[in-house]
Design a protein around this motif. Sequence first.
Motif, PDB file in Angstrom:
ATOM      1  N   SER A  51      16.582   1.479  -1.704  1.00 16.91           N
ATOM      2  CA  SER A  51      16.425   0.058  -2.023  1.00 16.91           C
ATOM      3  C   SER A  51      14.977  -0.375  -1.819  1.00 16.91           C
ATOM      4  O   SER A  51      14.449  -1.172  -2.592  1.00 16.91           O
ATOM      5  CB  SER A  51      17.404  -0.818  -1.241  1.00 16.91           C
ATOM      6  OG  SER A  51      17.376  -0.483   0.095  1.00 16.91           O
ATOM      7  N   LEU A  52      14.314   0.201  -0.822  1.00 14.98           N
ATOM      8  CA  LEU A  52      12.901  -0.139  -0.618  1.00 14.98           C
ATOM      9  C   LEU A  52      12.048   0.372  -1.787  1.00 14.98           C
ATOM     10  O   LEU A  52      11.167  -0.332  -2.284  1.00 14.98           O
ATOM     11  CB  LEU A  52      12.424   0.484   0.706  1.00 14.98           C
ATOM     12  CG  LEU A  52      11.087   0.022   1.244  1.00 14.98           C
ATOM     13  CD1 LEU A  52      11.044  -1.492   1.413  1.00 14.98           C
ATOM     14  CD2 LEU A  52      10.819   0.692   2.606  1.00 14.98           C
ATOM     15  N   ASP A  80       8.991  -0.820  -6.327  1.00 11.48           N
ATOM     16  CA  ASP A  80       8.765  -0.121  -7.597  1.00 11.48           C
ATOM     17  C   ASP A  80       7.879   1.113  -7.418  1.00 11.48           C
ATOM     18  O   ASP A  80       6.864   1.286  -8.112  1.00 11.48           O
ATOM     19  CB  ASP A  80       8.162  -1.080  -8.641  1.00 11.48           C
ATOM     20  CG  ASP A  80       8.262  -0.487 -10.044  1.00 11.48           C
ATOM     21  OD1 ASP A  80       9.144   0.371 -10.261  1.00 11.48           O
ATOM     22  OD2 ASP A  80       7.442  -0.856 -10.919  1.00 11.48           O
ATOM     23  N   VAL A  81       8.271   1.930  -6.451  1.00 11.46           N
ATOM     24  CA  VAL A  81       7.567   3.197  -6.205  1.00 11.46           C
ATOM     25  C   VAL A  81       8.608   4.315  -6.189  1.00 11.46           C
ATOM     26  O   VAL A  81       9.807   4.047  -6.061  1.00 11.46           O
ATOM     27  CB  VAL A  81       6.797   3.165  -4.857  1.00 11.46           C
ATOM     28  CG1 VAL A  81       5.712   2.091  -4.868  1.00 11.46           C
ATOM     29  CG2 VAL A  81       7.745   2.987  -3.666  1.00 11.46           C
ATOM     30  N   PRO A  82       8.165   5.565  -6.317  1.00 15.76           N
ATOM     31  CA  PRO A  82       9.137   6.672  -6.323  1.00 15.76           C
ATOM     32  C   PRO A  82       9.875   6.838  -4.997  1.00 15.76           C
ATOM     33  O   PRO A  82       9.321   6.570  -3.926  1.00 15.76           O
ATOM     34  CB  PRO A  82       8.282   7.908  -6.597  1.00 15.76           C
ATOM     35  CG  PRO A  82       7.008   7.402  -7.154  1.00 15.76           C
ATOM     36  CD  PRO A  82       6.800   6.042  -6.587  1.00 15.76           C
ATOM     37  N   PHE A  83      11.118   7.319  -5.108  1.00 14.60           N
ATOM     38  CA  PHE A  83      11.901   7.735  -3.947  1.00 14.60           C
ATOM     39  C   PHE A  83      11.926   9.259  -3.953  1.00 14.60           C
ATOM     40  O   PHE A  83      12.048   9.873  -5.008  1.00 14.60           O
ATOM     41  CB  PHE A  83      13.337   7.186  -4.064  1.00 14.60           C
ATOM     42  CG  PHE A  83      14.348   7.937  -3.231  1.00 14.60           C
ATOM     43  CD1 PHE A  83      14.384   7.768  -1.856  1.00 14.60           C
ATOM     44  CD2 PHE A  83      15.258   8.813  -3.821  1.00 14.60           C
ATOM     45  CE1 PHE A  83      15.299   8.472  -1.073  1.00 14.60           C
ATOM     46  CE2 PHE A  83      16.179   9.518  -3.048  1.00 14.60           C
ATOM     47  CZ  PHE A  83      16.201   9.336  -1.671  1.00 14.60           C
ATOM     48  N   ARG A  85       0.822  -1.217   0.000  1.00 18.14           N
ATOM     49  CA  ARG A  85       0.000   0.000   0.000  1.00 18.14           C
ATOM     50  C   ARG A  85       0.863   1.278   0.000  1.00 18.14           C
ATOM     51  O   ARG A  85       0.357   2.392  -0.129  1.00 18.14           O
ATOM     52  CB  ARG A  85      -0.924  -0.059   1.231  1.00 18.14           C
ATOM     53  CG  ARG A  85      -1.962   1.020   1.375  1.00 18.14           C
ATOM     54  CD  ARG A  85      -2.936   1.082   0.198  1.00 18.14           C
ATOM     55  NE  ARG A  85      -3.791   2.248   0.338  1.00 18.14           N
ATOM     56  CZ  ARG A  85      -3.434   3.492   0.030  1.00 18.14           C
ATOM     57  NH1 ARG A  85      -2.227   3.730  -0.468  1.00 18.14           N
ATOM     58  NH2 ARG A  85      -4.267   4.501   0.196  1.00 18.14           N
ATOM     59  N   VAL A  86       2.194   1.096   0.138  1.00 18.47           N
ATOM     60  CA  VAL A  86       3.103   2.264   0.158  1.00 18.47           C
ATOM     61  C   VAL A  86       3.252   2.801  -1.268  1.00 18.47           C
ATOM     62  O   VAL A  86       3.630   2.072  -2.184  1.00 18.47           O
ATOM     63  CB  VAL A  86       4.481   1.859   0.736  1.00 18.47           C
ATOM     64  CG1 VAL A  86       5.499   2.991   0.587  1.00 18.47           C
ATOM     65  CG2 VAL A  86       4.340   1.454   2.212  1.00 18.47           C
ATOM     66  N   ASP A  87       2.937   4.098  -1.451  1.00 23.28           N
ATOM     67  CA  ASP A  87       2.988   4.699  -2.790  1.00 23.28           C
ATOM     68  C   ASP A  87       4.325   5.368  -3.094  1.00 23.28           C
ATOM     69  O   ASP A  87       4.651   5.612  -4.261  1.00 23.28           O
ATOM     70  CB  ASP A  87       1.887   5.756  -2.927  1.00 23.28           C
ATOM     71  CG  ASP A  87       0.506   5.139  -2.838  1.00 23.28           C
ATOM     72  OD1 ASP A  87       0.242   4.177  -3.585  1.00 23.28           O
ATOM     73  OD2 ASP A  87      -0.303   5.606  -2.006  1.00 23.28           O
ATOM     74  N   ALA A  88       5.068   5.731  -2.060  1.00 25.19           N
ATOM     75  CA  ALA A  88       6.373   6.385  -2.267  1.00 25.19           C
ATOM     76  C   ALA A  88       7.177   6.266  -0.976  1.00 25.19           C
ATOM     77  O   ALA A  88       6.617   6.111   0.100  1.00 25.19           O
ATOM     78  CB  ALA A  88       6.182   7.862  -2.612  1.00 25.19           C
TER      79      ALA A  88
END
Length: 348
Positions: free
Chosen positions: A112-113, A118-121, A87-90
Motif C-alpha cells: 500500500s505504501l 507510486d514507486v516499485p514494490f 525521497r523513497v524510490d522503492a
Amino acid sequence: MNGSNVKRELKIDSATVVLGIETSCDETAAALVMGGNDVLSSVVASQLEVHARFGGVVPEIASRAHLEAITPVIDQAVAKSGLSFDRVDAVAATVGPGLVGALLVGVAAAKSLALTLDVPFVGVNHLEAHLYAAMLDDPNVEFPMLVLLVSGGHTMLVEVRKPGVYQIVGQTRDDAAGEAFDKVARFLDLGYPGGPAIDALAKTGDAEAIDFPRAMLHDGLDVSFSGLKTAVINYVRKNDGAKTSDIVASFQRAVVDVLVAKTMRAAENLGASTVALGGGVAANSLLRSETARACEQKDFRLVLPSLAMCTDNAAMIASAGWHRLQLSGESTLDAGAYPNLGLTVAGV
Ligand code: KG4
Ligand code: ZN
C-alpha cells in the motif's frame, strides 16, 4: 489492488533509496538504505517481552503486535533517516519464509505504501537478506564468500559466488542451531530467547566439564543438533547436582565446535576469499571468537556483522531489495506471503 506486471523505469544506483520492512517473526522493523549498503536509519520494535511468558513466539499474538507497531515503526524509520517519504524510490518487504500472518502485515503495508508513493514494490527472501547483512557492515567483501547462516529457524552453509548467485552446500538435518539453544534454555528454565541467556551464563562455566556429542563432526557439511539437545536433557536428569553454568558452557562448546569445523571445511572446498556469519546465533560470543581464530589460522578474511545486523532487522531487507531490483526488477502487487520459501539461486 491491481495485479499489473507493468515495470516502471527505475535506475538502480548508489542514490536509490529503498525502504525495507521486516515482519517475518517477532520483530517489527523498518529501515531506509541508500545504494544497497548505506544505512540511513534502522528501527526495530521487538516483541520479545510479549512472547517471553509463553516461552516462544505465539503466531496470533505476533500478527496483532505487528499490526499495532507497523505504522509508527515505518514513520520512525523515515523520520530518523532525515529524508521524507518523497525521497523513497522503492519499498521492499520480507515475503518469506516466516509466520504467514506476521508476513502478511508487512507485505500489505509495503504494497500500500508503494502504491501511495507510486514507486516499485519488491518482495524479499528473508534468508537472502541475512546473506546481505554481512555486506552491509563491510561492502567490500571479496567473492567467493562462504556464509554460515544460523538463526532460530535455519542453519545453513551458503556459497555466495556474487550477489544473487548462491548455493546451499550444507544444512541441519533436524533442529536449527538457535532452536537447540532455545530448547536447552527452556528445559533449564533460563527464559526465552535461550541463545543470549546461555551465552551469558556459559561465560561463568567450564566448557570442558561435560563431553557432549558433536554429531557428524567428520561427516560432510550437514549438521544435526537434535541428539545434542537430548544428550543435555538426559545428562541433567541423571546428574542432579551438576552446575547449570557448566552444562550450558559444554553445550555451547559442542555447538560451536561443529559449526566452526563445518564452516572451515566448506570455505576450503569453495576456495573462499571471505567467510561471513549471519543470523541471530551469529551474535554468540564463542561462535564469533572461535570463527575468528579459525579464519586467522586458515587465512580467510572474516566478515562479522554487528550484533544489530545478525538478528532480524529491516536494513538487510532494504539492502536485499536494492540488489533484487537490480537483478530481477520489481515484484508484482499480487505477490503474497510464502511461509516456507527456500533459498534459491533465482531468489524470489
Ligand atoms: O535471526 P533471528 O533473530 O531470528 C530468526 O530468523 O530466527 O535469530 C533468533 C535466534 C534465537 O534462536 C536466539 O536464541 C538466537 O538467535 N540467538 C543466539 C544469541 N542471540 C540470539 N544464540 C546464541 N547466542 C546468542 N548470543
Ligand atoms: Zn532471521
